[in-house]
Scaffold this motif. Structure first.
Motif, PDB file in Angstrom:
ATOM      1  N   THR A  43      50.699  -2.123  12.260  1.00 11.22           N
ATOM      2  CA  THR A  43      49.642  -1.664  10.685  1.00 11.22           C
ATOM      3  C   THR A  43      49.919  -3.112   9.448  1.00 11.22           C
ATOM      4  OG1 THR A  43      50.688   0.644  10.437  1.00 11.22           O
ATOM      5  CG2 THR A  43      49.520  -0.259   8.737  1.00 11.22           C
ATOM      6  N   LEU A  44      51.200  -3.512   9.502  1.00  8.41           N
ATOM      7  CA  LEU A  44      50.814  -5.020   8.792  1.00  8.41           C
ATOM      8  C   LEU A  44      49.852  -5.992   9.612  1.00  8.41           C
ATOM      9  CD1 LEU A  44      51.822  -6.855   6.589  1.00  8.41           C
ATOM     10  CD2 LEU A  44      54.056  -7.032   7.939  1.00  8.41           C
ATOM     11  N   SER A  45      49.990  -6.478  11.160  1.00 14.19           N
ATOM     12  CA  SER A  45      48.946  -7.061  11.531  1.00 14.19           C
ATOM     13  C   SER A  45      47.847  -6.450  11.183  1.00 14.19           C
ATOM     14  CB  SER A  45      49.345  -6.853  13.044  1.00 14.19           C
ATOM     15  OG  SER A  45      49.007  -6.005  13.523  1.00 14.19           O
ATOM     16  N   LEU A  48      47.033  -7.398   7.766  1.00  9.16           N
ATOM     17  CA  LEU A  48      46.381  -9.727   7.322  1.00  9.16           C
ATOM     18  C   LEU A  48      45.253  -9.469   8.922  1.00  9.16           C
ATOM     19  CD1 LEU A  48      50.177 -10.611   8.814  1.00  9.16           C
ATOM     20  CD2 LEU A  48      49.210 -10.406   6.437  1.00  9.16           C
ATOM     21  N   LEU A  49      43.918  -9.150   9.478  1.00  8.92           N
ATOM     22  CA  LEU A  49      43.162  -9.330   9.718  1.00  8.92           C
ATOM     23  C   LEU A  49      42.292 -10.224   8.944  1.00  8.92           C
ATOM     24  CD1 LEU A  49      41.333 -10.320  12.260  1.00  8.92           C
ATOM     25  CD2 LEU A  49      40.668  -7.066  11.878  1.00  8.92           C
ATOM     26  N   PRO A  50      41.996  -9.142   7.191  1.00  8.22           N
ATOM     27  CA  PRO A  50      41.432 -10.180   6.562  1.00  8.22           C
ATOM     28  C   PRO A  50      41.573 -11.622   6.220  1.00  8.22           C
ATOM     29  CG  PRO A  50      41.916  -8.341   5.901  1.00  8.22           C
ATOM     30  CD  PRO A  50      42.649  -8.292   6.875  1.00  8.22           C
ATOM     31  N   ALA A  55      41.289 -17.773   6.873  1.00  5.82           N
ATOM     32  CA  ALA A  55      41.581 -18.511   6.894  1.00  5.82           C
ATOM     33  C   ALA A  55      40.172 -19.678   7.497  1.00  5.82           C
ATOM     34  CB  ALA A  55      42.736 -19.037   7.792  1.00  5.82           C
ATOM     35  N   HIS A  56      39.425 -18.984   8.796  1.00  5.39           N
ATOM     36  CA  HIS A  56      38.869 -19.333   9.317  1.00  5.39           C
ATOM     37  C   HIS A  56      37.711 -19.647   9.101  1.00  5.39           C
ATOM     38  CE1 HIS A  56      36.577 -19.391  13.257  1.00  5.39           C
ATOM     39  NE2 HIS A  56      35.458 -19.408  12.631  1.00  5.39           N
ATOM     40  N   TYR A 130      51.914 -11.022  18.230  1.00  6.89           N
ATOM     41  CA  TYR A 130      51.561 -10.803  19.122  1.00  6.89           C
ATOM     42  C   TYR A 130      50.217 -10.201  18.796  1.00  6.89           C
ATOM     43  CZ  TYR A 130      49.667  -8.394  23.109  1.00  6.89           C
ATOM     44  OH  TYR A 130      48.654  -8.083  24.249  1.00  6.89           O
ATOM     45  N   TYR A 131      50.037  -9.315  17.780  1.00  5.32           N
ATOM     46  CA  TYR A 131      48.054  -9.407  17.844  1.00  5.32           C
ATOM     47  C   TYR A 131      47.841 -10.386  16.340  1.00  5.32           C
ATOM     48  CZ  TYR A 131      49.313  -3.865  18.361  1.00  5.32           C
ATOM     49  OH  TYR A 131      49.342  -3.070  19.131  1.00  5.32           O
ATOM     50  N   LEU A 132      48.906 -10.801  15.564  1.00  3.56           N
ATOM     51  CA  LEU A 132      48.029 -11.823  15.258  1.00  3.56           C
ATOM     52  C   LEU A 132      47.784 -13.396  16.360  1.00  3.56           C
ATOM     53  CD1 LEU A 132      50.878 -12.558  12.352  1.00  3.56           C
ATOM     54  CD2 LEU A 132      48.369 -11.667  12.273  1.00  3.56           C
ATOM     55  N   MET A 133      48.711 -13.304  17.354  1.00  2.00           N
ATOM     56  CA  MET A 133      48.250 -14.339  18.304  1.00  2.00           C
ATOM     57  C   MET A 133      47.383 -13.530  18.807  1.00  2.00           C
ATOM     58  SD  MET A 133      50.008 -15.870  22.220  1.00  2.00           S
ATOM     59  CE  MET A 133      49.607 -13.912  22.328  1.00  2.00           C
ATOM     60  N   TYR A 134      46.394 -12.908  19.096  1.00  2.00           N
ATOM     61  CA  TYR A 134      45.731 -11.972  20.083  1.00  2.00           C
ATOM     62  C   TYR A 134      44.091 -11.828  19.198  1.00  2.00           C
ATOM     63  CZ  TYR A 134      42.868  -8.675  21.632  1.00  2.00           C
ATOM     64  OH  TYR A 134      41.374  -7.620  22.168  1.00  2.00           O
ATOM     65  N   MET A 135      44.212 -11.608  17.438  1.00  3.08           N
ATOM     66  CA  MET A 135      43.617 -11.366  17.015  1.00  3.08           C
ATOM     67  C   MET A 135      42.365 -12.797  16.467  1.00  3.08           C
ATOM     68  SD  MET A 135      44.329  -8.768  14.438  1.00  3.08           S
ATOM     69  CE  MET A 135      45.671 -10.133  13.367  1.00  3.08           C
TER      70      MET A 135
END
Length: 329
Positions: A43-45, A48-50, A55-56, A130-135
């Protein structure tokens, strides 16, 4: 589409206003519900998506400011984000650098996340990184697809522009972008047919890419055509200047009996010169006025799309195009 991008301001970072579209709250709520089974870190990942998208976009924006390009704001919406600029990018080389900086920031975050996975080992928090790396890896690779106005499409446009010029580049990139949009929407349809509801998101992204890309490509096509017309006018002005310099030089150094004849014709010559100067002055004023009016219309096309033009504004562009063609003949 305007409803999708309706937003409110939340903060200012590096002098750039950050806006969040109301549609983002809806999609984030759905993402959080879907990721509930992944635990707190899953859920935290999603939360952090936005931040990753921001950052992008900051990568693009800070690179733009280095080239003197004004950045009005960054808008985060349900389909991603966009950095809205308020001035022209100074050439294709600058556009390549500005476009590549967003994916590079995303890849950097993905690399840091992978490094953190190695450090924490079997900790439950490994799922977050892992989710941050994938996203972020997906964000970088997806944006590098050669579909305008995504980063890859902008890079492709700039590269072809350097090799072939702006008009040919725009003609080549447009069908490539349309083909990319068809593939995105087609992939989304296949996902939905297989029971994956995230296919709807891919279809919406494809439609957004099409409308935004088509609008900006039309604005750039008009700008490229009008830029060429200005170039032809400047060439004509330079020709007049060179002729005047040559005439001045020959009259100063050629001392013959023609000087006596010139004096006898000075009244007629003076009248012709003044008439020519007045005509040139009127033409220059007309060109300047047309320049200003076309610039205003092109700005409106870029901001609101070609469909927003009134019949009078379309007539201005048609008039400018006719003058350009007449100068080319």
């Amino acid at each position: 589409m305007n409803l999708l991008l309706a937003s409110h301001r939340i903060e200012r970072i590096f002098g750039i206003e950050i806006h969040i579209a109301y549609s983002l709250y809806i999609i984030m709520g759905l993402f959080i519900l879907q990721s509930a089974g992944s635990g707190i870190y899953g859920t935290l990942s999603m939360l952090l998506l936005p931040v990753c998208v921001l950052a992008h976009e900051l990568g693009h924006s800070l690179a733009s400011k280095k080239f003197g390009v004004k950045v009005n704001r960054i808008v985060l919406h349900m389909l991603g984000g966009a950095a809205e600029i308020g001035s022209l990018i100074p050439g294709p080389r600058a556009e390549i650098i500005i476009s590549i900086m967003g994916p590079l920031v995303s890849l950097a975050i993905a690399g840091i996340s992978y490094y953190m996975m190695l450090i924490i080992g079997n900790s439950p928090a490994v799922i977050l990184f892992y989710y941050l790396m994938y996203m972020n890896t997906f964000l970088a690779i997806f944006n590098l697809l050669p579909v305008f106005p995504m980063d890859g499409g902008r890079i492709a446009l700039a590269v072809v522009m350097l090799l072939k010029g702006p008009e040919k580049a725009l003609k080549l990139v447009k069908p490539l972008s349309i083909a990319g949009v068809v593939l995105l929407c087609g992939y989304g349809v296949l996902q939905m047919l297989s029971g994956n509801q995230s296919g709807m998101m891919m279809i919406l992204i494809g439609l957004l890419v099409y409308f935004q890309g088509n609008q900006e490509l039309q604005a750039r096509m008009y700008a490229a055509r009008y830029s060429s017309m200005n170039d032809s006018w400047r060439t004509t002005d330079n020709k007049y200047s060179q002729d005047a310099t040559f005439t001045s030089y020959t009259r100063k150094n050629k001392k013959t009996s023609a000087q006596t004849k010139e004096k006898s014709e000075s009244i007629l010559g003076s009248w012709l010169r003044k008439h020519r100067e007045a005509k040139e002055k009127r033409e220059k004023a007309s060109r300047t006025e047309l320049d200003e009016r076309v610039d205003e219309v092109l700005k409106k096309v870029k901001e609101e799309g070609i469909s927003s033009l009134s019949p009078g504004e379309k007539a201005i562009l048609q008039s400018a195009s006719k003058k350009y063609k007449s100068k080319r003949k």
